[in-house]
Design a protein around this motif. Structure first.
Motif, PDB file in Angstrom:
ATOM      1  N   ILE A 505       0.834  -1.208   0.000  1.00 26.13           N
ATOM      2  CA  ILE A 505       0.000   0.000   0.000  1.00 26.13           C
ATOM      3  C   ILE A 505       0.865   1.253   0.000  1.00 26.13           C
ATOM      4  CG2 ILE A 505      -1.688   1.317   1.341  1.00 26.13           C
ATOM      5  CD1 ILE A 505      -2.841  -1.380   2.286  1.00 26.13           C
ATOM      6  N   ASN A 506       1.927   1.227   0.835  1.00 26.33           N
ATOM      7  CA  ASN A 506       2.832   2.390   0.895  1.00 26.33           C
ATOM      8  C   ASN A 506       3.540   2.620  -0.436  1.00 26.33           C
ATOM      9  OD1 ASN A 506       2.152   2.808   3.581  1.00 26.33           O
ATOM     10  ND2 ASN A 506       3.845   1.554   4.364  1.00 26.33           N
ATOM     11  N   GLY A 507       3.723   1.534  -1.197  1.00 25.42           N
ATOM     12  CA  GLY A 507       4.375   1.635  -2.501  1.00 25.42           C
ATOM     13  C   GLY A 507       3.443   2.079  -3.608  1.00 25.42           C
ATOM     14  N   GLY A 508       2.209   2.375  -3.250  1.00 23.40           N
ATOM     15  CA  GLY A 508       1.252   2.870  -4.237  1.00 23.40           C
ATOM     16  C   GLY A 508       0.567   1.797  -5.059  1.00 23.40           C
ATOM     17  N   VAL A 509       0.705   0.532  -4.621  1.00 27.89           N
ATOM     18  CA  VAL A 509       0.030  -0.570  -5.326  1.00 27.89           C
ATOM     19  C   VAL A 509      -1.234  -0.918  -4.540  1.00 27.89           C
ATOM     20  CG1 VAL A 509       0.215  -2.932  -6.169  1.00 27.89           C
ATOM     21  CG2 VAL A 509       2.230  -1.448  -6.172  1.00 27.89           C
ATOM     22  N   ASN A 510      -2.370  -0.758  -5.161  1.00 24.82           N
ATOM     23  CA  ASN A 510      -3.634  -1.004  -4.476  1.00 24.82           C
ATOM     24  C   ASN A 510      -3.958  -2.491  -4.442  1.00 24.82           C
ATOM     25  OD1 ASN A 510      -4.274   1.758  -3.971  1.00 24.82           O
ATOM     26  ND2 ASN A 510      -4.852   1.984  -6.115  1.00 24.82           N
ATOM     27  N   PRO A 511      -4.173  -3.035  -3.238  1.00 29.85           N
ATOM     28  CA  PRO A 511      -4.530  -4.458  -3.155  1.00 29.85           C
ATOM     29  C   PRO A 511      -5.882  -4.714  -3.802  1.00 29.85           C
ATOM     30  CG  PRO A 511      -4.799  -3.378  -1.020  1.00 29.85           C
ATOM     31  CD  PRO A 511      -4.168  -2.382  -1.930  1.00 29.85           C
ATOM     32  N   ASP A 512      -6.032  -5.897  -4.373  1.00 30.29           N
ATOM     33  CA  ASP A 512      -7.306  -6.252  -5.001  1.00 30.29           C
ATOM     34  C   ASP A 512      -8.060  -7.251  -4.126  1.00 30.29           C
ATOM     35  OD1 ASP A 512      -5.791  -8.505  -5.317  1.00 30.29           O
ATOM     36  OD2 ASP A 512      -5.902  -8.565  -7.504  1.00 30.29           O
ATOM     37  N   VAL A 513      -9.187  -7.714  -4.616  1.00 31.43           N
ATOM     38  CA  VAL A 513     -10.043  -8.635  -3.860  1.00 31.43           C
ATOM     39  C   VAL A 513      -9.300  -9.928  -3.538  1.00 31.43           C
ATOM     40  CG1 VAL A 513     -12.173  -9.994  -3.956  1.00 31.43           C
ATOM     41  CG2 VAL A 513     -12.163  -7.667  -4.842  1.00 31.43           C
ATOM     42  N   VAL A 514      -8.490 -10.415  -4.495  1.00 27.89           N
ATOM     43  CA  VAL A 514      -7.766 -11.682  -4.298  1.00 27.89           C
ATOM     44  C   VAL A 514      -6.764 -11.558  -3.154  1.00 27.89           C
ATOM     45  CG1 VAL A 514      -6.276 -13.394  -5.406  1.00 27.89           C
ATOM     46  CG2 VAL A 514      -8.062 -12.273  -6.732  1.00 27.89           C
TER      47      VAL A 514
END
Length: 840
Positions: A505-514
């Protein structure tokens, strides 16, 4: 098209003759002109005639070479140098041919430098053709430079022709300045400047290129209505192609029909655009019909059309029809090119037709068409997907032998294939080879390696690979993090998974449902359901909608931890949010309710399940039948089993075991045996649970002999009894006091390698004590301790009572002292017994 026109000045913005922006352009080394004025020396007539012959000869040579297209840049420079020095000078016609040839080579700066030297010579009078070549070269460099030449043309009194203005329009179009092109065109039309159909076509192509198709259609209508120009096939092709590229085939076909109505004959380009457009939207039948129309028009399809048809058919998996067009193409004398073969080979590979793909590959080489990187990549990818990695490596070696350099796609296919097959060592070796070969791995490469490591539970190595990825300035994507989080969760490394989740999250990658599902599933498995619910709330906070997999995981976890009330509340929440529960979700809830003996609510859940058009499965009915049986609702359980069979769901071993166990508890052993026979008739093999239930039921009913007989049958059917089986029989036999039978059972127990447990030892001690066999009882007691089973007070009590009854008070007292020394926690009855014993 009432548009404002930028005023075109007729005065050169650069004072002095021919002083416009030549100084800013690249220069080439051309012999300088020392003198272009009339020769001072006097020559005789013969010398003059020879010079004229040489000049004419050079002029003829230049014109011939320029027209032939065999002229290269070095030859052009040499010829120009000769022309500019010879006297008398060749005609402007020859110079124009040479400049035109250099311009066609797209060496615009060179052509401009030549023009500069020509215009510096007083003996050369530029004509409109020469100026048009110059304006074209400048517009190809920077359109604004062309306007300075336009000013010079006007100043020199040369009449601009359509080519002059078309060059400026083309310059604007090529630079994407369609608004400026439209303004100039409007000025041309308003002032009646010289122009032609080509002028209109330039504007039409610019509008279509900038996706202003509506404006292009309006312009076409205006041209048709104006009558000054007649749109040609190029005009219509331009708009048709624009609509086809936008997949607006209905509009493209309307323009096509208008073209036919105006008696403008389509050409192969028209049909190319239309057929490609129809194929791109899957209208294969319409494309086929148009192909027939094309042939009826007497227009032969070209390689491009066949490639279009073959490519789209292959993408739809219709490789048979695609191959037919290849054969048709060959019969018509057309030579398939690399694109033809690549489309077919890829199509065959995608549909698993490996033999056809290799056959076509061989045919391709036999016909002199050299496979390229795309060809080899298709073959390698198909082989890797089919887990034929050795053959894929062989194809890679063949590729290198043919002096083709594998690219990132090649290596990614191979590494992914090796990783999927568990060939980790080979994958890493290829990874190193790839880097050493100068091919930089991308995110896809690392993702394949990380996924393989996670599947092999080598999460530390996977994290190391992530660090290497970052060191190489590659940004991990959602697939990278999702794979790692899932791998860590599966390995029980919850802390590391949550830490990586935060890093993601801090790296700007949004987690998905999986990603959330992996974390929630891990939390539920670890009975951390509160944290799992918190994760669900975080997911919703991040505007991610939980799907049925998320809710199913949570409900299952809550049910397993006995939180059925929270689970039913979550079930209501998911239905309110429009998420449709599935069979697995209902099964989790029904099973949890049955375990809590809330059978009525479980039945209500079953009815709700059916109302939602979900068909209960064997798991649903087994949970309900077991729940009803456990609650003593035998009649309801049998009724439900009948309903289950009426719905076409066959009972399994679990179903029969639940029913038999319930019958045995009710001492209805005959009915239980009947069910066993029915079970065997249905080709279901009884298991250890089946026999244990029946043996226990028979023993409880005093039918221990039938129980031992069933043990023998069980052994004959290669079902190994467990310690529970033997304990049931030993318990029943010990009550009867038949030591010989007990010893037989113990013998079988030893033969089957089943080790006694605490209950076995206690049962044997009790039996020996009841029979007065105190030495044997003590031996079992001692053996129990050596096998790691600490005797309980009840075992001591059995021995003490046995010793007392046998008048062996000293041994009884010794055991009593041992109890006290061990500091066992005793109830009041036990304490009274010991006090009574010590008074003896």
């Amino acid at each position: 098209m009432a548009m404002k026109m930028k005023r075109i000045t007729t005065i050169s913005p650069f004072p002095g003759k021919c002083s416009f922006l030549f100084s800013q352009l690249p220069r080439i080394r051309i012999c300088s002109i020392s003198c272009c004025s009339t020769l001072a020396a006097v020559v005789d007539d013969k010398t003059t005639r020879m010079a004229i012959i040489k000049s004419k000869h050079l002029e003829s040579l230049i014109i011939a070479k320029s027209k032939s297209g065999s002229l290269d840049l070095q030859d052009a420079i040499f010829l120009f140098d000769s022309m500019i020095q010879i006297r008398p000078l060749p005609s402007i016609y020859a110079f124009n041919h040479l400049l035109g040839a250099v311009s066609k080579m797209k060496h615009y700066s060179t052509a401009v430098s030549m023009s500069k030297q020509m215009m510096a010579c007083n003996d050369i009078q530029p004509d409109i053709c020469k100026m048009n070549i110059l304006i074209n070269c400048l517009c190809n460099l920077k359109v604004d430079l062309g306007f300075s030449v336009l000013a010079m043309i006007v100043k020199l009194g040369l009449p601009p022709n359509p080519y002059t203005l078309n060059a400026l329009l083309l310059g604007f179009r090529n630079e994407g300045k369609i608004n400026e092109a439209m303004k100039l065109f409007q000025k041309i039309m308003e002032n009646g400047y010289s122009c032609n159909e080509c002028t209109c076509n330039i504007i039409l192509s610019g509008l279509c290129k900038s996706r202003n198709l509506g404006s292009a259609v309006d312009m076409l209508k205006e041209i048709n209505e104006n009558g000054r120009f007649k749109p040609d096939v190029f005009s219509y092709n331009t708009i048709i192609d624009g609509f086809c590229k936008e997949r607006h085939m209905d509009k493209a076909l309307i323009i096509f029909q208008d073209m036919l109505d105006r008696s403008i004959e389509p050409n192969v380009v028209t049909f190319n655009s239309l057929i490609h457009g129809l194929c791109s939207i899957g209208q294969w039948n319409e494309a086929k019909s148009l192909l027939a129309d094309m042939i009826n028009w007497g227009i032969s399809p070209d390689v491009y059309i066949f490639n279009t048809l073959i490519d789209h058919l292959c993408k739809e998996g219709k490789t048979g029809k695609a191959f037919y067009f290849l054969e048709l193409m060959t019969r018509k004398g057309m030579k398939p090119d690399i694109f033809t073969y690549n489309s077919l080979i890829l199509g065959f590979c995608h549909s698993g037709q490996w033999k056809e793909a290799t056959s076509l590959f061989n045919r391709m080489m036999n016909e002199g068409v050299s496979p390229d990187v795309i060809t080899f990549n298709s073959l390698i990818n198909a082989l890797c997907k089919g887990e034929r990695n050795e053959e894929a490596i062989t194809v890679l070696e063949l590729m290198i032998q043919r002096d083709l350099t594998p690219n990132i796609v090649t290596y990614n296919s191979l590494i992914h294939g090796l990783c999927t097959s568990g060939q980790w060592a080979e994958a890493t070796s290829l990874f190193s080879k790839m880097i050493n070969g100068g091919v930089n791995p991308d995110v896809v490469t690392f993702n394949s390696l990380i996924n393989a490591l996670c599947k092999g539970n080598r999460t530390e190595d996977a994290i190391t690979m992530l660090d290497l990825m970052i060191q190489r300035d590659l940004k991990p994507d959602i697939v990278t993090y999702r794979t790692l989080v899932h791998g860590l969760c599966n390995s029980g490394q919850w802390a590391e998974a949550t830490s990586l989740f935060s890093k993601m999250i801090n790296g700007g990658v949004n987690p998905d449902v999986v990603t959330f599902n992996s974390l929630i599933n891990a939390l539920c498995k670890g009975n951390r359901t509160e944290d799992a619910i918190t994760m669900l709330d975080l997911m919703i906070h991040r505007d991610l909608k939980p799907d049925i997999v998320i809710y199913r995981t949570l409900i299952h976890g809550l049910c397993n931890s006995g939180q059925w009330a929270v689970a039913t509340s979550l079930f209501s929440r998911l239905t309110n949010e429009g998420v449709n529960p599935d069979v697995v979700t209902f099964n989790s809830l029904i099973n949890a309710l049955c375990k809590e003996k809330r059978n009525e609510e479980a039945i209500t859940m079953l009815e709700l399940m059916i109302q939602r058009d979900l068909k209960p499965d064997i798991v649903t009915y087994n949970s309900l039948i077991h729940g009803l049986c456990s609650s003593g609702h035998w009649a309801d359980a049998t009724s439900l089993s009948s309903r289950m069979m009426n719905e076409g769901i066959n009972p399994d071993v679990v179903t029969f075991n639940s029913l038999m166990n319930a019958l045995c508890k009710e001492k209805r052993t005959e009915e239980a045996i009947t069910l066993l026979e029915l079970m065997i008739q249905k080709d279901l093999k009884p298991d250890i649970v089946t026999y244990n239930s029946l043996i226990h039921g028979l023993c409880n009913s005093g039918q221990w002999e039938e129980g031992t007989s069933l043990l023998s049958k069980m052994v004959d059917e290669d079902i190994i009894p467990d310690v529970v089986t033997f304990n049931i029989l030993l318990g029943a036999i010990s009550k009867q006091g038949i030591l010989t039978k007990a010893q037989e059972v113990l013998k079988v127990m030893g033969q089957k390698g089943v080790k006694p447990d605490k209950i076995t030892y206690r049962t044997m001690i009790s039996m020996f004590c009841l029979q007065g066999e105190m030495d044997k009882a003590k031996n079992v007691f001692d053996s129990m301790a050596t096998q790691g089973f600490a005797p309980e007070f009840v075992v001591y009590e059995m021995l003490i009572n046995g010793y007392v009854k046998s008048n062996r008070k000293e041994e009884a007292l010794k055991l009593a002292e041992e109890i006290l020394q061990k500091g066992m926690t005793l109830d009041a009855a036990a304490q009274n017994m010991l006090r009574g014993l010590t008074r003896l």
